[in-house]
Structure formats: structure tokens, C-alpha cells
Design a protein around this motif. Structure first.
Motif, mmCIF file in Angstrom:
data_model
loop_
_atom_site.group_PDB
_atom_site.id
_atom_site.type_symbol
_atom_site.label_atom_id
_atom_site.label_comp_id
_atom_site.label_asym_id
_atom_site.label_seq_id
_atom_site.Cartn_x
_atom_site.Cartn_y
_atom_site.Cartn_z
ATOM 1 N N LEU A 162 -3.340 4.516 16.559
ATOM 2 C CA LEU A 162 -2.146 4.148 17.344
ATOM 3 C C LEU A 162 -1.212 3.239 16.322
ATOM 4 O O LEU A 162 -0.177 3.255 16.358
ATOM 5 N N VAL A 163 -1.681 2.369 15.832
ATOM 6 C CA VAL A 163 -1.174 1.260 15.091
ATOM 7 C C VAL A 163 -0.579 2.055 13.615
ATOM 8 O O VAL A 163 0.763 1.891 13.343
ATOM 9 N N CYS A 164 -1.377 2.744 13.228
ATOM 10 C CA CYS A 164 -0.864 3.764 12.047
ATOM 11 C C CYS A 164 0.411 4.800 12.396
ATOM 12 O O CYS A 164 1.101 5.131 11.491
ATOM 13 N N ALA A 165 0.023 5.474 13.582
ATOM 14 C CA ALA A 165 1.060 6.154 14.056
ATOM 15 C C ALA A 165 2.290 5.528 14.263
ATOM 16 O O ALA A 165 3.463 5.995 13.861
ATOM 17 N N LEU A 166 2.409 4.164 14.544
ATOM 18 C CA LEU A 166 3.740 3.351 14.853
ATOM 19 C C LEU A 166 4.159 3.286 13.435
ATOM 20 O O LEU A 166 5.417 3.036 13.049
ATOM 21 N N TYR A 167 3.239 2.690 12.352
ATOM 22 C CA TYR A 167 3.663 2.536 11.151
ATOM 23 C C TYR A 167 4.212 3.613 10.301
ATOM 24 O O TYR A 167 4.966 3.570 9.352
ATOM 25 N N GLY A 168 3.664 4.745 10.632
ATOM 26 C CA GLY A 168 4.336 5.883 10.216
ATOM 27 C C GLY A 168 5.646 6.172 10.278
ATOM 28 O O GLY A 168 6.302 6.744 9.484
ATOM 29 N N VAL A 169 6.309 5.540 11.426
ATOM 30 C CA VAL A 169 7.705 5.741 11.601
ATOM 31 C C VAL A 169 8.561 5.098 10.453
ATOM 32 O O VAL A 169 9.472 5.659 10.106
ATOM 33 N N ARG A 170 7.859 4.201 9.716
ATOM 34 C CA ARG A 170 8.574 3.389 8.528
ATOM 35 C C ARG A 170 8.192 4.027 7.454
ATOM 36 O O ARG A 170 8.827 4.299 6.308
ATOM 37 N N ASP A 171 6.810 4.469 7.276
ATOM 38 C CA ASP A 171 6.430 4.903 5.965
ATOM 39 C C ASP A 171 6.793 6.293 5.650
ATOM 40 O O ASP A 171 6.248 6.768 4.479
ATOM 41 N N ILE A 209 0.555 4.849 2.070
ATOM 42 C CA ILE A 209 -0.008 3.810 2.294
ATOM 43 C C ILE A 209 -0.609 3.688 3.770
ATOM 44 O O ILE A 209 -1.896 3.118 4.044
ATOM 45 N N VAL A 210 0.093 4.410 4.737
ATOM 46 C CA VAL A 210 -0.534 4.485 6.051
ATOM 47 C C VAL A 210 -1.446 5.414 6.121
ATOM 48 O O VAL A 210 -2.561 5.354 7.156
ATOM 49 N N VAL A 211 -1.773 6.478 5.387
ATOM 50 C CA VAL A 211 -2.896 7.399 5.191
ATOM 51 C C VAL A 211 -3.936 6.658 4.720
ATOM 52 O O VAL A 211 -5.082 6.696 5.130
ATOM 53 N N ALA A 212 -3.748 5.857 3.616
ATOM 54 C CA ALA A 212 -5.000 5.104 3.373
ATOM 55 C C ALA A 212 -5.499 3.859 4.259
ATOM 56 O O ALA A 212 -6.611 3.728 4.183
#
Length: 533
Positions: free
Chosen positions: A108-117, A256-259
Motif C-alpha cells: 500500500l505504501v509502495c502504491a502511494l509512492y508510485g504516484v510520484r515515481d 526505486i519503488v519496484v526495488a
């Protein structure tokens, strides 16, 4: 002439309550949302919203599963209306649900960070679709009660992982995907070989059925061979020494979000599979190779952290730290005691949270104008002191120092090692912690504490505060500091998970309740009953 066939011995005849269907949500909802996001791939602005809604539903369902497990113990649901072992069961117990819940929080955190990345092109070509399919595989792996379906869910999230690695089609991404794929395909082949041997020995692939039949076939079945094959296969997937090199060679190549997603979740599923198979299904065989597992654990710890010390690229460095953490978790498997297993489960929770946070921290640093290259980084403490404070907490957490979550699992593992008289394993855990402090302390000193190197452009003041990055790191810091400062609730949960591995009667009874128990049938024999017309 009409005939009557009693199907109650093979099929479920009682209605299933809606509460029982909650166990399907961590698999069904990501699959459903993954399909929907694929349909709406030409509307990239909706991708993140759909993924966050789907993962939030899964997170809420897993909280409900955990509350039920704590109140009632393990429970299961068998698909297709068939009774086990004929049907395929999903089983919720303390170990599986706890790790699934932690993994969903990370996703869930990565999904939110993906908005930026992730840009619009990356969303259109399937970042969020692959993320949802990956989480369907992760949820299925943590909740399945069937060995073959463990393989199936492994393949689901591995295929999704390949898609996430190559997203963008850069040369380095393709190179990383090849390295990631080759070793994992070899491990998958070994996994299938071991699974075939299990079916040939037991006539079933139900974990509960295997656990209850193992004492009967131990003298005639090659269970030691199966245990060794599984140790090699899942050890490769977890990136254990000596087949660990694929991870630091591939985890630095994607976004970086995938990593962050990979470093937080994927290798822990390999450790989970080792715990589930070796501890619950084949404990005497695990005892036979416990010393081997212990030495592999120490080698993985040390090679991982030494590799981290040799890196100047932050992403490569973090990949080696992931490897070192796998060695720490293998230490509990080698010990096989209540304390050791509890420490391993607690460390897995800690590692999911902290490694994801460290990768996101690296992405935030990059977004502020810094660099992944330590030779070109510096000056972040003066421009962003709050980020420096977060970085320091994460460094302490990864090193196993107070006040963060890394302290208590290492305390448990060192205590368990000394209790068992395995001093060299305790020494390896302590030494890896010291070297991890040096490796990540070097990152903090160079990227935050020192001034910008000569010849490197200064950080621009107008960059401002990365509000989104701070917020997401704050979400992860809550459990990281919570476990460090008040560990009792989580330790009680990990103790329950460890107890479930050592005494799997609760798992078995969840699949084979007394009122629907299937009579034990020796492996290779099938009972038949003629039905007269």
C-alpha cells in the motif's frame, strides 16, 4: 432405477458462513482489481486510485482475519465444495496472516509512492496491474494450505515481478530481469521435483494431510531428500548463500519503488516457505541438516554485509543488506526452537518494513537532487534535517539498535543461539549487526553529514520539503518505532506463529475438523465403495 449416493464423505454439505469467505479476499480482490486496472490502462490517472482502494480492502480483510485467528485459532476454507484433502484449502494461521498483513501494508505504501515515481507511461504499461497481480500471488502463498498451490502462487508473483523489473525497457532493466529469471526458474524446477516426490510418497499435496501422515511413511519415503531439495529451492528464492548473487545484480535495476517492493516482500516468501515446509512438514529431516542451515545462515549474513561495505551505489548496497537479513532469518530456522523461530518471524516483519523504508528513503534523497552514488552525495543534513532524523532511525533499525524494531528479533536470536550452545551462530548475528552499522553509517555520513563534494552541484534551496515522501516514511516509522518501544503485542503474535510451526495440530484441525475428519489412508492406497443400483 433411482439410486442414492451419500456425498457427505467427500463434499461439503453444510452452508459456508460469509465470515469464512473473508480468507479469499487477499487473493480474489487483487486479481479482480488487477483485471479492472488492465481494462482501464488508457486512463493512467485512475490506476493509483484503483490500486490503493483494492489494497485497502485487502488490508482491512487481513486485519479481520488476524482478529479471528487471535480469538479462535487457525481456520480454513476448502475450494469447490470438496472436503480436504480432495479440495484445495486456504488456511489462516498466525504465521501466514501476520506476514500477509505486513506485506499488504508495504504494498500500500509502495502504491502511494508510485504516484510520484511512476510516470503516465509506466502506469499505462501496467505498473499497478502488475502490482495487484503480485500481491494476489503473495497473499495466496501466505495463505495456501496446499504444496502445489504454493508453487502456483510463487509463479504468479514471479511473473508479475518480471513485468515490474522490465517496465521501461531500459538495457539495465532487461539485464537485471535475465539474472532474476534464470536463478528463479532453476529454483522453480527444483521445487517441482520436490513436489513430485511428495505426491509420490503421500498421494496428497495438502500440507495438513502431509503433516499427519509423515510419521507413517518416514521409514519408506525419501523425506530427507525432499527436505534438502526444498532447502536448496527456497534458499535460492530467498537469496541465501551461495546462490545469492542474483539479488544484488537485479534489485538495483528497476524503478526505486519496484526495488522497495521487492526488497520488502519477495525474499521473505522464500523464508516463509522454508519455515512452513521444513518446520511443519519435515521437522526430523530439518534436524538432520540444522548445522548446514546454520553455516549457510552465517555465510549469508557475512557475505551480504561485506558486499554492502564494498558498494558506492546506494541501491546496490541495500540489495546486499537484504541478503544479509536473509541470513539472520535462517538462523532461527537452523535453531528450530520456540525462541529462535519467534525471532525469525519477528525479523521478517521488521525487515519488510525497514527495507521498504530504506529504498523509499533513497528515492526521496534522489528526488531532492542528491545521487544514488555516494561519491556525489552530501549536504542533506543542512537542507533537510527532518529527513536526516528519519534516515538515522532507519539506520539504527537495520543495524538492530534501539529504539527501533531491529533490536528485539536479534535479542531473541542471540538468546536462542546461546541457549542451544551454538555460540558461533550468536557471534555471526552480532558481527553482521556491527558491520551493518558501519555500512549504513557510511551512507548516513556521506549523504547527510558531510558537505557537498567539490565539483558537484549544490542542492537547490527551492526544492522544498518532499511532503509525500515524508508522509509515507512516517507511515512505516509508526510500526518500526512501535515494535522497538513496545514489542510485547507483536512478540506474543510471533510466539504464537512459532508455536504453530512446532505443534501444527491447530493447523491440521483447521483443515480436518473432527466433524468432517477424513479417515487416514496409507499413502498409495485408495478406498473405494461400490454403489448398488
Amino acid at each position: 432405477m433411482d439410486s442414492y449416493v451419500d456425498i457427505s464423505e467427500a463434499m461439503v454439505v453444510e452452508p459456508i458462513s460469509l465470515v469464512d469467505w473473508l480468507i479469499v479476499v487477499p487473493v480474489a480482490v487483487p486479481l479482480l482489481f488487477g483485471a479492472l486496472l488492465l481494462v482501464f490502462r488508457k486512463a493512467p490517472q485512475t490506476q493509483a486510485i484503483g490500486a490503493v482502494i483494492g489494497l485497502s480492502l485487502v488490508f482491512a480483510a487481513e486485519i479481520g482475519l488476524l482478529m479471528r485467528v487471535l480469538a479462535e485459532g487457525p481456520f480454513s476454507l476448502t475450494m469447490g465444495g470438496w472436503l480436504p484433502p480432495f479440495g484445495i484449502s486456504l488456511v489462516a494461521d498466525a504465521l501466514g496472516v501476520t506476514l500477509a498483513l505486513t506485506a499488504t501494508l508495504v504494498a500500500l505504501v509502495c502504491a502511494l509512492y508510485g504516484v510520484r515515481d511512476i510516470d503516465a507511461s509506466g502506469r499505462r504499461y501496467g505498473f499497478y496491474t502488475f502490482l495487484m497481480l503480485l500481491m494476489a500471488g503473495v497473499g495466496g502463498a501466505f495463505l495456501t494450505g496446499d504444496v502445489f498451490n504454493l508453487y502456483v502462487w510463487f509463479e504468479v508473483f514471479l511473473i508479475s515481478a518480471f513485468g515490474l523489473i522490465v517496465l521501461g525497457s531500459e538495457a539495465r532493466q532487461l539485464d537485471g530481469a535475465v539474472k532474476y529469471a534464470v536463478l528463479n526458474l532453476i529454483a522453480t524446477t527444483l521445487f517441482l521435483i520436490g513436489t513430485g516426490l511428495i505426491y509420490g510418497s503421500f498421494g496428497t499435496l495438502s500440507m495438513a494431510d502431509i503433516a499427519r501422515k509423515a510419521p507413517e511413511v518416514r521409514e519408506v519415503a525419501p523425506l530427507a531428500t525432499i527436505a534438502v531439495i526444498y532447502f536448496i529451492a527456497f534458499g535460492m528464492k530467498a537469496a541465501a548463500f551461495p546462490l545469492h548473487f542474483w539479488l544484488p545484480a537485479s534489485y538495483h535495476t528497476p524503478r526505486i519503488v519496484v526495488a522497495a517492493l521487492f526488497g520488502g516482500i519477495l525474499t521473505k516468501i522464500g523464508v516463509y516457505a522454508l519455515l512452513r515446509t521444513l518446520m511443519m512438514l519435515f521437522p526430523p529431516e530439518r534436524d538432520m541438516i540444522s548445522d548446514l542451515i546454520g553455516w549457510v545462515a552465517v555465510a549469508t549474513m557475512m557475505f551480504g554485509v561485506i558486499g554492502a561495505l564494498a558498494q558506492s551505489d546506494i541501491r546496490r548496497l541495500l540489495g546486499w543488506i537484504v541478503v544479509s537479513g536473509i541470513g539472520v532469518m535462517l538462523a532461527g530456522l537452523a535453531l528450530g526452537s520456540q525462541t529462535g523461530l519467534s525471532g525469525t518471524v519477528l525479523y521478517a516483519i521488521h525487515s519488510m518494513l525497514v527495507m521498504t523504508a530504506l529504498y523509499i528513503l533513497a528515492g526521496v534523497m534522489r528526488g531532492l537532487g542528491s545521487s544514488y552514488n555516494l561519491h556525489e552525495a552530501g549536504g542533506l543534513y543542512r537542507s533537510h534535517p527532518a529527513l536526516a532524523a528519519i534516515a538515522l532511525i532507519l539506520v539504527l533499525a537495520a543495524a538492530g539498535l534501539p529504539p527501533a524494531s531491529g533490536l528485539w528479533p536479534k535479542v531473541y536470536l542471540v538468546k536462542a543461539s546461546l541457549d542451544e550452545g551454538v555460540w558461533w551462530l550468536a557471534l555471526g548475528i552480532l558481527a553482521s549487526g556491527l558491520l551493518t552499522t558501519l555500512a549504513l553509517g557510511r551512507v548516513f555520513a556521506l549523504a547527510f553529514w558531510r558537505s557537498r563534494p567539490e565539483g558537484v552541484a549544490a542542492l537547490e534551496a527551492p526544492v522544498g520539503q518532499p511532503v509525500a515522501g515524508y508522509a509515507l516514511l512516517g507511515i512505516l516509522l509508526i510500526p518500526i518505532l512501535g515494535i522497538g518501544l513496545y514489542p510485547e503485542p507483536v512478540i506474543q503474535l510471533t510466539d504464537m506463529a512459532a508455536q504453530g510451526l512446532l505443534e501444527p495440530s491447530g493447523f491440521i484441525e483447521a483443515v480436518f475438523p473432527e466433524e468432517a475428519a477424513v479417515p487416514d489412508v496409507p499413502a498409495g492406497e485408495v478406498e473405494t465403495e461400490e454403489v448398488a443400483e
